[in-house]
Design an enzyme around this catalytic site. Structure first.
Site, PDB file in Angstrom:
ATOM      1  N   PHE A 145       3.040   2.538   5.023  1.00 47.27           N
ATOM      2  CA  PHE A 145       2.223   1.377   5.386  1.00 47.27           C
ATOM      3  C   PHE A 145       2.041   0.393   4.240  1.00 47.27           C
ATOM      4  CE2 PHE A 145      -1.134   3.711   3.299  1.00 47.27           C
ATOM      5  CZ  PHE A 145      -2.102   2.786   2.964  1.00 47.27           C
ATOM      6  N   LYS A 146       2.249   0.852   3.009  1.00 49.50           N
ATOM      7  CA  LYS A 146       2.079  -0.051   1.871  1.00 49.50           C
ATOM      8  C   LYS A 146       3.054  -1.228   1.939  1.00 49.50           C
ATOM      9  CE  LYS A 146      -0.946   2.871   0.312  1.00 49.50           C
ATOM     10  NZ  LYS A 146      -0.918   3.653  -0.908  1.00 49.50           N
ATOM     11  N   ASP A 147       4.174  -1.052   2.648  1.00 50.53           N
ATOM     12  CA  ASP A 147       5.128  -2.152   2.804  1.00 50.53           C
ATOM     13  C   ASP A 147       4.492  -3.360   3.482  1.00 50.53           C
ATOM     14  OD1 ASP A 147       7.460  -0.980   1.711  1.00 50.53           O
ATOM     15  OD2 ASP A 147       7.798   0.142   3.553  1.00 50.53           O
ATOM     16  N   THR A 194       2.226   3.554  -2.734  1.00 48.93           N
ATOM     17  CA  THR A 194       2.086   2.225  -3.334  1.00 48.93           C
ATOM     18  C   THR A 194       3.175   1.984  -4.367  1.00 48.93           C
ATOM     19  OG1 THR A 194      -0.289   1.932  -2.968  1.00 48.93           O
ATOM     20  CG2 THR A 194       0.639   0.831  -4.873  1.00 48.93           C
ATOM     21  N   LEU A 225       2.658  -4.983   0.501  1.00 51.12           N
ATOM     22  CA  LEU A 225       3.422  -5.168  -0.731  1.00 51.12           C
ATOM     23  C   LEU A 225       4.722  -5.932  -0.522  1.00 51.12           C
ATOM     24  CD1 LEU A 225       2.558  -1.809  -2.431  1.00 51.12           C
ATOM     25  CD2 LEU A 225       2.169  -4.074  -3.375  1.00 51.12           C
TER      26      LEU A 225
END
Length: 506
Positions: free
Chosen positions: A119-121, A154, A124
């Site tokens: 989900f950090k995509d 992350t 980020l």
């Protein structure tokens, strides 16, 4: 509790520890942390200025603009739309960007279709563009050094986002023995002349604390400035990480409405597997913006510091640290909780500062009864290792749907919440990672035979029994060479940063 407004011309950001410290959105994105160590929060929470019917006619990128324009008010329409266009492109393997899948009576919001399958995509992918745009807007001449601590996801997402971005370098610290094999391999094989990865001999909290100390180290920052560098952050302490996360909660509600799965203004619950608290805080902001969300269910693993906090009003990090099958949640200091503390203290930075000082000095703080009353939207729950495995087995057995270990924590917590409360409100469970990122753990839950040792052979086995495709990110790891081998003790982090940046050689 939170002032709300829609003054697009002048939304300022304040520090959670000093309300008199105000900056524009682009300046908050650039700084990451406030000078005294506080986190930036918007002075008011803007309200959505489009109806559900209007939003229902939009795709993910268009909704992203409608949400982000309200928070990032000193970015022009052209700048913001350019950032969004560059972020949410072909690096995502689905046209929807964030598909919402109905599984049984629940809805899984799949946030793992980006380049690093986590989900950090979602945030980020856009942060590098927000940051470099902010640097231009503020006439920053220094090269920006992104300093980041990661519990697993992350790091790779930030490395991927910032790799070879002109005018930046990125240094990622991760717990050497505290991430999955796939997570580590994703990081240490990262290409890019401006990327650096360091395994520390400690846990994520050690890495996060070390990074925060460097941000607040005036002597180190002065050395950087003299060498032509400026620190910034890709962690969720940066408001540029948090704002894009609000988008997918708005999008998920709009999608349910558009598909006639909920009536107009019908409330939903959101369940989030939580470690550093940024992802669920974004859901809270979406609720404050006017999205009809009833309960925010905060799901923890055995490191249940947040569960205990929501039940008692006492935050206590002085406890045993557990390494679990959901490593991205193996956190005892949830940095983004500071923003929520500020809001439930009626935006009182003095109250927040005292709590954070107590946390730093004693490892514990308590909140007042009034503050507890302002937390009524939240429900805490937790799942141990066996309950997590049971949740993976249940969804696979009943619906042929495979969960990763973090999403399984959320599913386990939700099913027990529903059984205990009889709350049948339609619910979105946030799916934060692809099962292929934690293949071995997932296979232990759904496969009865022996497991191959090789990571890729495990991925092939998961593909065969789950009838899902191996993500490109996993395929690319097969032949990827190790690029980064740096390791250090926690107290060596600042000196290693100086060495990487060659500060003492200049």
């Amino acid at each position: 509790m939170i002032a709300k407004g829609n003054d697009l011309m002048s939304l300022m950001y304040k520090s959670t520890r000093n309300s008199s410290n105000k900056v524009l959105a682009s300046q908050a994105v650039l700084q990451g942390l406030s000078n005294e160590g506080g986190l930036f929060v918007p002075e008011t929470i803007p309200v959505l200025d489009k109806t559900m019917e209007q939003l229902a006619a939009m795709d993910y990128r268009e909704i992203a603009y409608e949400v982000m324009k309200l928070f990032l008010t000193d970015y022009t329409e052209e700048e913001l739309k350019d950032c969004i266009k560059k972020a949410y492109d072909s690096k995502f393997d689905t046209a929807e960007i964030a598909p919402l899948k109905k599984v049984g009576e629940s809805y899984y919001l799949e946030l793992f279709h980006g380049a690093t399958i986590a989900f950090k995509d979602m945030a980020l992918s856009i942060l590098p563009h927000l940051l470099t745009t902010a640097a231009r807007k503020n006439n920053i001449k220094e090269e920006i050094v992104i300093l980041t601590a990661t519990s697993g996801d992350t790091g790779k997402a930030a490395l991927s986002g910032f790799a070879d971005v002109e005018g930046t370098k990125i240094i990622v610290f991760y717990p050497k023995s505290g991430v999955s094999r796939v997570q580590e391999k994703q990081m240490v094989t990262q290409k890019g002349d401006n990327t650096y990865v360091v395994g520390i001999h400690g846990n994520f909290d050690d890495a996060q604390t070390g990074v925060k100390k460097m941000f607040n180290d005036r002597e180190l920052n002065q050395k950087l400035k003299e060498a032509g560098y400026l620190f910034s952050s890709a962690n969720s302490i940066n408001i540029g990480r948090l704002v894009p996360q609000i988008v997918y909660y708005v999008y998920s509600y709009v999608t349910l409405f558009k598909n006639n799965q909920i009536a107009k203004d019908e409330k939903i619950n959101i369940v989030v597997p939580t470690g550093n608290f940024g992802n669920i805080l974004a859901a809270y902001y979406a609720k404050c913006m006017g999205v009809p969300i009833e309960k925010l269910i905060c799901a923890s693993n055995e490191n249940k510091v947040l569960f205990d906090f929501f039940h008692s009003g006492r935050y206590d990090k002085n406890r045993e640290f557990h390494l679990t099958e959901s490593p991205s949640m193996d956190i005892l200091v949830s940095s983004n909780l500071e923003r929520l503390i500020y809001h439930v203290a009626n935006n009182d930075s003095e109250v927040t500062s005292k709590r954070m000082k107590a946390l730093s000095e004693k490892g514990v703080y308590e909140i007042s009864e009034d503050m507890k009353n302002n937390l009524k939207d939240f429900v805490g729950g937790w799942a141990d290792a066996s309950q997590t495995m049971e949740a993976i087995q249940k969804e696979y057995r009943e619906h042929n749907y495979v969960l990763d270990t973090h999403t399984a924590v959320a599913a386990s917590v939700y099913y027990r919440y529903r059984d205990e409360t009889k709350d049948d409100t339609k619910t979105v469970i946030v799916s934060t990672a692809s099962p292929y990122k934690f293949t071995e753990s997932v296979l232990k839950a759904i496969h009865t035979g022996d497991l191959p040792e090789d990571d890729y052979e495990q991925a092939k086995l998961l593909k065969s029994i789950s009838n899902t495709q191996i993500p490109k990110a996993v395929e690319e790891l097969r032949e990827a060479p190790i690029v980064h081998t740096n390791e250090c003790e926690v107290d060596e982090m600042p000196s290693l940063v100086e060495k990487i940046l060659k500060i003492n050689e200049l």
